[in-house]
Scaffold this active site. Structure first.
Site, PDB file in Angstrom:
ATOM      1  CG  ASP A 140     -24.484 -39.052  11.899  1.00 30.61           C
ATOM      2  OD1 ASP A 140     -24.073 -37.635  10.964  1.00 30.61           O
ATOM      3  OD2 ASP A 140     -23.303 -39.201  11.203  1.00 30.61           O
ATOM      4  NE  ARG A 190     -24.047 -33.873   7.579  1.00 32.97           N
ATOM      5  CZ  ARG A 190     -23.750 -34.566   8.073  1.00 32.97           C
ATOM      6  NH1 ARG A 190     -24.319 -35.946   9.068  1.00 32.97           N
ATOM      7  NH2 ARG A 190     -22.385 -34.454   8.190  1.00 32.97           N
TER       8      ARG A 190
END
Length: 313
Positions: A140, A190
Site C-alpha cells: 500500500d 493499483r
C-alpha cells in the site's frame, strides 16, 4: 457544494490522524452495525467469512490487517505474524486463487529507528509466505513523505517476488511520471485517487484536478505492458476506465477494477457479471479509526450514513 465537500474532506482527513479524537471516538457506542459497513470484523475469521462471501459472488479480495504508524518492534512483528496467519488460513480454505493481501509499511515498522530495513524484511517474510501458498502481496501507499521509500522497497521486493504489487495515488503531482515508469511488463500497480491530507505543493486539491490526473494516469498504465488495478468508486471514472481499456485493446482479465468493502456493492457485482475482474479491499482488525474516517472523507454519502446511524441510536 463541491467547496463544502472539499473543506469537509480536509477536516475529516485531519481527524483521521488525531490521537485525541481517536481516543474519544473508540469509546463511543459505535456498534458493529456502523463500523461493519466498511470493516467486516476484528478477527481473521471475520475477514475470511467476508472473503468467502465475495468469492461466491465471483469477486476477488485484497486483505488489509488494519494498523499504521507502528511504534514498537513488537507491534511490527505482530502485524507481520497476523499476515502470515491470514495467508495460512487462505491456503487452508482454498481461497488463495481469489484473495491476496495488502500491507502498509508503517504497520510493519517503517517509522521505527532503522525502520526501512525492519519494514522491508517483514514485508519480505509476507511475500515469501504468499508465494509459498500461491498468492500475491500489494504494498500500500501512504502519505507523500513515504512515497520514495515505499517505491524503493517495492523495487527490492520485486527482485525476488516479481508479482508484488504497488500503489500510486493520482492526487500527487508526481504520479503521472511514476505511472510511466511503472507501466512495464510484469508490474502490478493499483491506481487510486488518494486518501490522505496532503499539501498543495505536492498534491492536487480540487476534485476536478484529481479526476483529470486519475484519467491521465489510468491511460498511461493501460497503454503500458503491466497489469493495472484501477481502484475507484466514481461512476465517471469507472466508465472512463472501461473506455480507456477498450482504446488500449485490453481484454477483461488483463486489468482489474478495485473497490472497497461495503461501498457500491451492487456495482461490484454488476462489473463482475459483465465479465470484468473485480477485487474488493477487505480490512479487518481493531485499529479501524484512521481507515474508517478516510472512508467518510471520500464521499459525503458515507458521512450521512454514519450520522444517521448515530442519531438513530
Amino acid at each position: 457544494m463541491r467547496l463544502v465537500d472539499d473543506a469537509l474532506r480536509r477536516i475529516l482527513l485531519a481527524l483521521s490522524r488525531s490521537a485525541r479524537v481517536k481516543a474519544l471516538a473508540v469509546r463511543l457506542p459505535l456498534t458493529a452495525s456502523v463500523v461493519a459497513r466498511f470493516v467486516p470484523g476484528e478477527t481473521a475469521a471475520d475477514c475470511l467469512a467476508a472473503v468467502r462471501t465475495l468469492a461466491a459472488d465471483g469477486l476477488c479480495a485484497s486483505i488489509d490487517f488494519l494498523g499504521e504508524d507502528t511504534t514498537t518492534v513488537a507491534q511490527a512483528m505482530a502485524v507481520r505474524d497476523a499476515y502470515l496467519d491470514v495467508l495460512s488460513r487462505l491456503a487452508a480454505e482454498g481461497l488463495t486463487g481469489s484473495a491476496e493481501v495488502s500491507v502498509k509499511l508503517t504497520a510493519l515498522g517503517l517509522g521505527l529507528p532503522g525502520g526501512r530495513e525492519i519494514a522491508r524484511e517483514h514485508a519480505r517474510a509476507v511475500c515469501a509466505a504468499a508465494a509459498e501458498v500461491g498468492t500475491t502481496v500489494t504494498v500500500d501507499m501512504e502519505d507523500h513523505t513515504t512515497t520514495d521509500t515505499t517505491l524503493g522497497i517495492l523495487a527490492e521486493l520485486r527482485q525476488d517476488y516479481p508479482d508484488t504489487g504497488g500503489v500510486l495515488q493520482a492526487y500527487l503531482h508526481r504520479t503521472l511520471a511514476d505511472s510511466a515508469l511503472l507501466a512495464s511488463e510484469g508490474s502490478r500497480i493499483r491506481l487510486c485517487k488518494g486518501a490522505y491530507a496532503e499539501p498543495a505543493e505536492v498534491a492536487h486539491q480540487r476534485r476536478e484536478e484529481v479526476s483529470a490526473s486519475y484519467v491521465a494516469c489510468a491511460r498511461t498504465l493501460l497503454d503500458g505492458d503491466g497489469y493495472p488495478m484501477l481502484a475507484t468508486h466514481d461512476p465517471e471514472m469507472i466508465a472512463a476506465v472501461g473506455e480507456l481499456a477498450r482504446q488500449a485493446g485490453r481484454e477483461p482479465g488483463s486489468y482489474e477494477y478495485q473497490l472497497l468493502y461495503g461501498i457500491r456493492s451492487d456495482e461490484q457485482r454488476r462489473l463482475a457479471a459483465a465479465g470484468e475482474t473485480v477485487r474488493v479491499y477487505v480490512p479487518f482488525g481493531t485499529d479501524w479509526w484512521g481507515y474508517f474516517v478516510r472512508r467518510l472523507a471520500e464521499r459525503p454519502a458515507n458521512l450521512l450514513f454514519f450520522l444517521r446511524a448515530l442519531v438513530s441510536r
